[in-house]
Design a protein around this motif. Sequence first.
Motif, short mmCIF file in Angstrom:
data_model
loop_
_atom_site.label_atom_id
_atom_site.label_comp_id
_atom_site.label_asym_id
_atom_site.label_seq_id
_atom_site.Cartn_x
_atom_site.Cartn_y
_atom_site.Cartn_z
N LEU A 86 -8.56 11.57 -15.94
CA LEU A 86 -8.06 10.44 -16.73
C LEU A 86 -7.05 9.61 -15.93
CD1 LEU A 86 -7.63 12.17 -20.20
CD2 LEU A 86 -9.35 10.46 -19.56
N LEU A 87 -6.11 10.29 -15.30
CA LEU A 87 -5.08 9.60 -14.53
C LEU A 87 -5.67 8.89 -13.33
CD1 LEU A 87 -2.07 9.05 -14.42
CD2 LEU A 87 -1.76 11.19 -13.18
N ASP A 88 -6.66 9.50 -12.69
CA ASP A 88 -7.35 8.88 -11.56
C ASP A 88 -7.93 7.53 -11.97
OD1 ASP A 88 -10.23 8.70 -9.96
OD2 ASP A 88 -8.60 9.50 -8.72
N GLY A 89 -8.59 7.48 -13.10
CA GLY A 89 -9.18 6.23 -13.58
C GLY A 89 -8.13 5.17 -13.88
N LEU A 133 -4.38 -0.10 -9.37
CA LEU A 133 -4.08 -0.34 -7.96
C LEU A 133 -5.29 -0.63 -7.09
CD1 LEU A 133 -1.38 2.45 -7.40
CD2 LEU A 133 -1.03 0.03 -7.96
N GLY A 134 -6.48 -0.48 -7.63
CA GLY A 134 -7.67 -0.71 -6.84
C GLY A 134 -8.09 0.55 -6.10
N ASN A 135 -9.13 0.39 -5.28
CA ASN A 135 -9.73 1.55 -4.63
C ASN A 135 -9.81 1.39 -3.11
OD1 ASN A 135 -10.83 4.11 -4.84
ND2 ASN A 135 -12.92 3.38 -5.10
N SER A 136 -9.08 0.42 -2.56
CA SER A 136 -9.16 0.21 -1.11
C SER A 136 -8.49 1.35 -0.34
CB SER A 136 -8.52 -1.12 -0.73
OG SER A 136 -7.14 -1.11 -1.02
N MET A 137 -7.50 1.95 -0.92
CA MET A 137 -6.84 3.15 -0.38
C MET A 137 -6.88 4.21 -1.48
SD MET A 137 -5.58 3.19 2.74
CE MET A 137 -4.22 4.33 2.77
N PRO A 138 -6.85 5.47 -1.13
CA PRO A 138 -6.92 6.53 -2.16
C PRO A 138 -5.57 6.75 -2.86
CG PRO A 138 -7.03 7.48 0.04
CD PRO A 138 -7.02 5.99 0.21
N TRP A 139 -5.04 5.69 -3.46
CA TRP A 139 -3.73 5.79 -4.11
C TRP A 139 -3.74 6.82 -5.24
CZ3 TRP A 139 -0.42 3.93 -1.04
CH2 TRP A 139 -0.65 2.76 -0.33
N ALA A 140 -4.80 6.84 -6.02
CA ALA A 140 -4.84 7.74 -7.18
C ALA A 140 -4.72 9.20 -6.74
CB ALA A 140 -6.13 7.52 -7.97
N THR A 141 -5.52 9.59 -5.77
CA THR A 141 -5.47 10.98 -5.29
C THR A 141 -4.10 11.30 -4.72
OG1 THR A 141 -7.84 10.95 -4.85
CG2 THR A 141 -6.55 12.65 -3.73
N ASN A 142 -3.53 10.37 -3.97
CA ASN A 142 -2.22 10.61 -3.38
C ASN A 142 -1.14 10.74 -4.44
OD1 ASN A 142 -3.32 10.53 -0.82
ND2 ASN A 142 -2.81 8.40 -0.47
#
Length: 126
Positions: free
Chosen positions: A22-25, A31-40
């Motif tokens: 849920l948080l990843d989405g 923030l977009g998906n150009s960098m793996p911000w969610a995982t970080n």
Amino acid sequence: MIDWLFLGVALAGGAGAAVRMLLDGVIKQALGNSMPWATNIINISGSFLLGGLTGLLAAHLVAPELQAVLGVGFMGGYTTFSTASVETFRLMQERRWNAAWVNALGLLVVSTAAAAAGLGLGRLLG
């Protein structure tokens, strides 16, 4: 006979994975998906929370069984080293060398610092 600790870890692991999804989405949408911000963000916050939980355990404010359920179960499901590795490799495949190095080393350094900060805070609270 049911091993309640095993069941607690398994259920908490599932809950942690669901929260991560849920948080990843939400983060990717913001923030977009150009960098793996969610995982970080997820791995850094998980490192901080696990550090805090470990500090509370060291101060004898958390039972070892609760630490197993929350630390191994929930935080194990919430954080994801394998996804971080794949995302770094994806950056390498795209020949985004600087981004790949920043992602790999930055995540390691910041996650370790977050774990240390959480541990310090947990001990301070104890």
